[in-house]
Design an enzyme around this catalytic site. Structure first.
Site, short mmCIF file in Angstrom:
data_model
loop_
_atom_site.label_atom_id
_atom_site.label_comp_id
_atom_site.label_asym_id
_atom_site.label_seq_id
_atom_site.Cartn_x
_atom_site.Cartn_y
_atom_site.Cartn_z
N HIS A 1 -2.53 -1.02 -3.46
CA HIS A 1 -3.76 -0.14 -3.41
C HIS A 1 -3.63 0.97 -4.37
O HIS A 1 -2.50 1.75 -4.26
CB HIS A 1 -3.69 0.38 -1.77
CG HIS A 1 -4.23 -0.64 -1.03
ND1 HIS A 1 -4.16 -0.65 0.19
CD2 HIS A 1 -4.83 -2.04 -1.28
CE1 HIS A 1 -4.48 -1.87 0.91
NE2 HIS A 1 -5.10 -2.67 0.08
N SER B 1 0.91 -1.15 0.03
CA SER B 1 -0.03 0.01 -0.09
C SER B 1 0.93 1.28 0.03
O SER B 1 1.94 1.33 -0.82
CB SER B 1 -0.93 -0.03 1.08
OG SER B 1 -1.85 0.82 1.04
N ASP C 1 -4.69 -4.59 5.99
CA ASP C 1 -5.37 -5.15 4.77
C ASP C 1 -4.28 -6.12 4.42
O ASP C 1 -3.19 -5.72 4.18
CB ASP C 1 -5.59 -4.37 3.61
CG ASP C 1 -6.25 -5.01 2.48
OD1 ASP C 1 -6.82 -6.14 2.59
OD2 ASP C 1 -5.91 -4.84 1.20
#
Length: 332
Positions: free
Chosen positions: A40, A13, A131
């Protein structure tokens, strides 16, 4: 094309591009597995990550198309706005519900790799919140290897640090060393390891949701008494004690991501309240002036009280919002 019998899946991310470049630079060109990557990204537009990774190392990199065949020694990057999933010897794309506000989501890729029963090495790099941690745990439960970038090296250490908290057997290494060691981990894996854990009903249900298949999310756990930030429907616990939630539509949230999303929603509501209060104070002030010109003392007091009450409330909210801005970390 050589039949694939192992997988590498990587999630990243914030701060992940640099970590991915460094990791890819260390991968041997004859690595005996395809490498699937989720970073992401905002929905819309086209990712340039494949060209970045291709220049960084010795492997070809492509943006995934739906049902693209997988081949050893190639990097497959999730395009913006789609979950990247493993489907046998192919890569699948899905427009399934967002997870912790993301599509593509790292957890969705990792779960699909665990479900495939192919021996898998899962890697989580720099990023905020968590995540990918639950999906990485699924990979470990099915005999795979969990790897986290050394948090002291990561630009944003939250995600790799969460792996080390939640998965005791996870390996922790700098990103370059991870790339150099992938082939060694893959050689140590076996088909028997991947199938050993058997089926996991919760993981299967979540993978079905990510693929947009069936209506299995109608059988979630008990209601959590919390609303989904995406659709405002009621959230249910995915699994007791997991600190993960889904709504009836299928949006998924970890507790950390949910708290973050609620903070954004609260700030938006407070700015709306501030605007409304300031407009109300302004209108009350005008009505008070008109009442004064007409000599109506009762209305002067009523609108004066309203002006002061709205003005005081607006000042409190504005002070809170400005204090929150000052406490937030600066963008890199």
């Amino acid at each position: 094309m050589t039949e694939i019998d192992r997988l590498v899946v990587i999630g990243a991310s914030a701060g992940g591009v640099e970590a991915l470049r460094t990791l890819v630079s260390g991968i041997a060109p004859d690595i005996p597995a395809p490498i699937l990557v989720v970073l992401h990204l905002p929905t819309g537009g086209r990712s340039v990550l494949p060209s970045i990774l291709e220049r960084a190392g010795r492997l070809p990199a492509v943006s995934v198309r739906h049902e693209m065949p997988l081949a050893n020694g190639q990097i497959y990057v999730a395009p913006p706005g789609h979950h990247l999933l493993v489907a046998g010897d192919r890569a699948a794309l899905s427009h399934g519900p967002t997870e912790s506000g993301h599509r593509p989501a790292i957890d969705a890729l990792f779960r699909s790799a665990a479900r495939s029963t192919l021996p898998t090495v899962g890697v989580l790099l720099s990023g905020v919140l968590d995540d990918g941690v639950a999906g990485l745990a699924s990979i470990v439960a099915h005999g795979g290897v969990a790897v986290a970038q050394d948090p002291t090296e990561a630009l944003f250490p939250d995600m790799p640090a969460a792996v080390l908290r939640e998965i005791p057997d996870a390996v922790c290494m700098p990103s370059l060393k991870i790339g150099e060691t992938l082939t060694e981990w893959l050689a140590a894996l076996s088909e028997a390891h991947a199938a050993a854990a058997g089926s996991d009903d919760v993981m299967l249900m979540e993978d079905d949701i990510a693929r947009g298949a069936g209506d299995r999310h109608g059988h979630l756990g008990r209601l959590a008494g919390i609303s989904c930030p995406d659709c405002h429907g009621p959230l249910s616990e995915i699994d007791p004690g997991s600190r993960r939630y889904r709504c009836r539509v299928g949006h998924a949230w970890t507790a950390a991501a949910l708290l973050d999303a609620q903070a954004v929603e609260l700030e938006r509501a407070l700015w709306t309240a501030l605007r409304t209060l300031e407009e109300r104070a302004s209108l009350a002030g005008r009505l008070q002036s008109e009442a004064r010109r007409r000599g109506s003392d009762t209305l002067v007091r009523r609108y004066g009280d309203m002006f002061e009450e709205c003005g005081d409330a607006a000042r409190v909210i504005r002070q809170h919002l400005l204090a929150a801005d000052q406490q937030s970390p600066a963008d890199p």
